[in-house]
Design a protein around this motif. Structure first.
Motif, short mmCIF file in Angstrom:
data_model
loop_
_atom_site.label_atom_id
_atom_site.label_comp_id
_atom_site.label_asym_id
_atom_site.label_seq_id
_atom_site.Cartn_x
_atom_site.Cartn_y
_atom_site.Cartn_z
N GLN A 50 0.83 -1.21 0.00
CA GLN A 50 0.00 0.00 0.00
C GLN A 50 0.87 1.27 0.00
O GLN A 50 0.59 2.23 -0.72
N ARG A 51 1.94 1.25 0.78
CA ARG A 51 2.84 2.41 0.82
C ARG A 51 3.51 2.65 -0.53
O ARG A 51 3.57 3.79 -1.01
N LEU A 52 3.99 1.59 -1.15
CA LEU A 52 4.63 1.74 -2.46
C LEU A 52 3.64 2.19 -3.53
O LEU A 52 3.97 2.98 -4.41
N SER A 53 2.43 1.69 -3.44
CA SER A 53 1.41 2.06 -4.42
C SER A 53 1.08 3.55 -4.34
O SER A 53 0.95 4.23 -5.36
N ILE A 54 0.96 4.05 -3.11
CA ILE A 54 0.66 5.48 -2.94
C ILE A 54 1.85 6.33 -3.35
O ILE A 54 1.69 7.37 -4.02
N ALA A 55 3.05 5.92 -2.98
CA ALA A 55 4.24 6.71 -3.29
C ALA A 55 4.51 6.78 -4.78
O ALA A 55 4.88 7.84 -5.31
N ASN A 56 4.32 5.67 -5.50
CA ASN A 56 4.63 5.61 -6.93
C ASN A 56 3.43 5.85 -7.81
O ASN A 56 3.56 5.85 -9.04
N HIS A 57 2.24 6.01 -7.18
CA HIS A 57 1.00 6.20 -7.95
C HIS A 57 0.82 5.06 -8.96
O HIS A 57 0.52 5.28 -10.14
N GLN A 58 1.01 3.83 -8.47
CA GLN A 58 0.89 2.66 -9.33
C GLN A 58 0.06 1.58 -8.63
O GLN A 58 0.06 1.49 -7.40
N ARG A 59 -0.61 0.84 -9.46
CA ARG A 59 -1.33 -0.32 -8.95
C ARG A 59 -0.33 -1.47 -8.82
O ARG A 59 0.45 -1.75 -9.73
N ILE A 60 -0.32 -2.19 -7.66
CA ILE A 60 0.59 -3.29 -7.39
C ILE A 60 -0.22 -4.53 -7.07
O ILE A 60 -1.12 -4.49 -6.22
N ARG A 61 0.15 -5.64 -7.71
CA ARG A 61 -0.55 -6.91 -7.47
C ARG A 61 0.49 -8.01 -7.33
O ARG A 61 1.40 -8.12 -8.15
N LEU A 62 0.37 -8.82 -6.26
CA LEU A 62 1.27 -9.93 -5.99
C LEU A 62 0.47 -11.23 -6.02
O LEU A 62 -0.57 -11.34 -5.34
N THR A 63 0.94 -12.20 -6.81
CA THR A 63 0.32 -13.53 -6.86
C THR A 63 1.42 -14.57 -6.73
O THR A 63 2.60 -14.29 -7.01
N ASN A 64 1.03 -15.80 -6.34
CA ASN A 64 2.02 -16.88 -6.33
C ASN A 64 2.19 -17.41 -7.75
O ASN A 64 1.57 -16.90 -8.70
N LEU A 65 3.02 -18.43 -7.88
CA LEU A 65 3.30 -18.95 -9.22
C LEU A 65 2.10 -19.63 -9.84
O LEU A 65 2.12 -19.92 -11.06
N TYR A 66 1.06 -19.88 -9.06
CA TYR A 66 -0.16 -20.53 -9.58
C TYR A 66 -1.25 -19.52 -9.87
O TYR A 66 -2.38 -19.90 -10.17
N GLY A 67 -0.96 -18.21 -9.70
CA GLY A 67 -1.93 -17.17 -10.02
C GLY A 67 -2.82 -16.79 -8.86
O GLY A 67 -3.71 -15.95 -9.04
N GLN A 68 -2.63 -17.39 -7.70
CA GLN A 68 -3.45 -17.02 -6.55
C GLN A 68 -2.97 -15.68 -5.98
O GLN A 68 -1.77 -15.48 -5.77
N VAL A 69 -3.90 -14.74 -5.74
CA VAL A 69 -3.57 -13.38 -5.32
C VAL A 69 -3.13 -13.39 -3.86
O VAL A 69 -3.82 -13.91 -2.99
N THR A 70 -1.97 -12.81 -3.61
CA THR A 70 -1.48 -12.63 -2.24
C THR A 70 -1.92 -11.27 -1.70
O THR A 70 -2.41 -11.16 -0.58
N VAL A 71 -1.71 -10.21 -2.47
CA VAL A 71 -2.15 -8.88 -2.09
C VAL A 71 -2.33 -8.06 -3.35
O VAL A 71 -1.62 -8.25 -4.34
N ASP A 72 -3.30 -7.13 -3.33
CA ASP A 72 -3.61 -6.29 -4.48
C ASP A 72 -3.94 -4.89 -3.96
O ASP A 72 -4.79 -4.74 -3.08
N SER A 73 -3.26 -3.88 -4.47
CA SER A 73 -3.49 -2.51 -3.98
C SER A 73 -4.89 -2.03 -4.31
O SER A 73 -5.42 -1.15 -3.62
N ASP A 74 -5.52 -2.57 -5.38
CA ASP A 74 -6.90 -2.19 -5.66
C ASP A 74 -7.82 -2.65 -4.53
O ASP A 74 -8.74 -1.93 -4.11
#
Length: 552
Positions: free
Chosen positions: A70-94
């Motif tokens: 969340q901090r990086l998303s606000i600082a860089n004004h970018q949407r950030i999404r993290l998933t594992n190698l199988y496509g399961q979402v770990t965290v999403d700034s949206d």
């Protein structure tokens, strides 16, 4: 239309056109902006990957990484999404921003928290020690096992603190590139006991992860790979990082921000143009009023200085022009007064004698007529000098230039004034370092020398000395007239070359000087691209010096 409104209208017109063109270009380039959003979304990819990896190394788990995302998303004004190698979402700034997840626009970047083992250069290629030969285990294998145990303990310890909501201590890379926890955090929750036995070196050699590397030719490379495979069993799993997302359509991109920006720019342009118009018009108005006053004869008119810009320079130029006109007017008045003064005395003498002759009060005689003739000659000399000075200052004095030796001219001038000098009891000498070739008007330079020599003799007492010198100096020729006369006071030196100036008016009147000779002489020398100067010490004498360019 006034100048102020013309400037205001011109600048405003330019601003409106610029805003319109900018808006048109913004609409045309919106599609390009959307295409470039992919490049913008991945601009900080390296920094984001590094910070997320640093989080995993410090905490030993992905738990709590949402705050960092969340901090990086606000600082860089970018949407950030993290998933594992199988496509399961770990965290999403949206999701963190309570909005629906948007489609991603960039390929994923791998976030792997496993460190890369590095061996110091001095350990590679070293011969086997006796201990290594005895045990059969190389030093590289031993260091690899120790680094696995060290990193495992660091991960277990950091994960324990994170589970207990305690901020783990920072990690530092050792010489092998393996992170380890630094001191500074008290293990009040007894996380140290949870690390367990990490002494992998105590396992039987057949069960060690480094055993397969024994047969490899490049053992170091094999051990690095084995290290990565073993630490993967207890480090956080690798994640895929997505940056950016498909944003709004072109209309929403430019509508509200475009209107706000355009309105703001228009307001700033109006205010700035008004200030510029006022800044320009005020000095121009002052100059207009001052010009009218100057034309009406008020030569003391001045305008305030406007600074260092063009308007300020124009104001300064006007003030200098007005000062020059005022000085010229004053000089003209002084000239008229001086001419009237110079002519008044001889005319009064002539008039007085003529009236006396008319009334029979004075008998006519040869001596009286000779005196009247001298007075008339003095007036003629004054008028001739005034004419020469007027022509010289206007640049209309006629010169007949030719090539001659200035040394000969100096000797000729000495001979011409020798009789006058002997009559005055003054010794006149000349010293020349000839030849001194010049291209000049012979008669005009003789006039200059005659004036300087005559003045020197006139102001030198009996028994004194007047010396003439002429010598080359670099690309010039210098001529000096030095006397041992009464000299000139320092306060009078700035006025030596002014019209009708006399160091001793009474004495000069007796000898018939007009007071214009030095002024004419300096102008003649300057017309020959030279200059005439004076140095003097009161009671000791004076030196008049002029220079002329030499001819090769």
């Amino acid at each position: 239309m006034s100048f102020r409104f013309r400037v205001f209208g011109l600048v405003l017109l330019v601003a409106v056109i610029a805003i319109g063109v900018t808006a048109w270009l913004s609409i045309r380039l919106t599609a390009l902006e959307i295409a470039q959003s992919q490049e913008t979304s991945t601009r900080n990819e390296v920094t984001t990957v590094t910070e997320i990896q640093a989080y995993a190394l410090r905490h030993g788990t992905w738990a709590g990484v949402d705050k960092t995302v969340q901090r990086l998303s606000i600082a860089n004004h970018q949407r950030i999404r993290l998933t594992n190698l199988y496509g399961q979402v770990t965290v999403d700034s949206d999701h963190l921003a309570n909005r629906a997840a948007r489609a991603v626009v960039s390929p994923p970047a791998l976030v792997d928290s496993r460190p890369t083992l590095k061996f110091p250069p001095e350990m590679l290629g070293a011969p086997r020690t006796p201990l290594e030969q005895k045990t059969g285990i190389t030093e590289l294998e031993t260091k690899t096992l120790l680094q696995i145990a060290l990193f495992r303990g660091t991960v277990v310890f950091a994960r324990c603190l994170t589970d207990l909501h305690v901020d783990p201590p920072p990690v530092t890379l050792n010489e092998f590139g393996v992170p380890y926890a630094t001191t500074g955090v008290e293990d009040s929750h007894d996380c140290g006991t949870r690390v367990g036995d990490v002494g992998a070196a105590e396992q039987p050699y057949d069960e060690l992860p480094v055993k397969p590397c024994r047969a490899e030719k490049d053992q170091a490379k094999c051990l690095i790979k084995a290290f990565g495979e073993r630490v993967a069993t207890f480090t956080p799993e690798p994640l895929q990082l997505y940056l950016g997302a498909v944003t709004d359509d072109a209309t929403n991109l430019i509508s509200r921000p475009g209107l706000v920006a355009g309105s703001g720019v228009l307001i700033l342009v109006i205010l700035g143009t008004a200030v510029i118009a006022r800044h320009v018009s005020l000095p121009v108005r002052d100059l207009t009023v001052a010009s009218r006053r100057l034309a009406d004869g008020h030569l003391d008119t001045r305008v305030p200085s406007g600074g260092r810009d063009e308007l300020g320079q124009l104001s300064d130029s006007f003030n200098r022009m007005a000062a020059a006109l005022e000085a010229s007017e004053q000089a003209q008045r002084r000239l008229v007064a001086s001419v009237a003064h110079e002519l008044r005395t001889p005319l009064s003498n002539l008039l007085g004698y003529l009236e006396a002759l008319q009334d029979g009060l004075v008998p006519p005689s040869r001596e009286l007529f000779a005196s009247l003739h001298d007075e008339a000659e003095l007036q003629r000399r004054i008028l001739d000098d005034l004419q020469d000075l007027t022509l010289a200052e206007a640049g209309h004095l006629t010169y007949r230039r030719s090539d001659f030796d200035l040394a000969d001219l100096v000797d000729t001038a000495r001979v011409a004034h020798l009789a006058v000098a002997e009559a005055a009891g003054v010794r006149l000498t000349a010293e020349t370092a000839g030849p001194l070739p010049v291209h000049a008007d012979h008669d005009r330079l003789r006039q200059v020398l005659g004036n300087l020599i005559g003045n020197a003799i006139r102001y030198t007492d009996r028994g004194g000395h007047v010396a003439l010198r002429a010598f080359p100096d670099a690309d010039h020729i210098t001529v000096e007239v030095r006397d041992t006369g009464c000299g000139i006071a320092p306060a009078d030196l700035p006025f030596v070359f002014q019209r009708f100036w006399r160091a001793d008016p009474a004495r000069d009147r007796a000898t018939g000087g007009s007071g214009l000779g030095l002024t004419i002489a300096r102008q003649i020398v300057r017309d020959h691209t030279g200059d005439l100067t004076v140095e003097s010490t009161l009671g000791e004498g004076s030196t008049f010096r002029f220079t002329l360019p030499t001819t090769k």
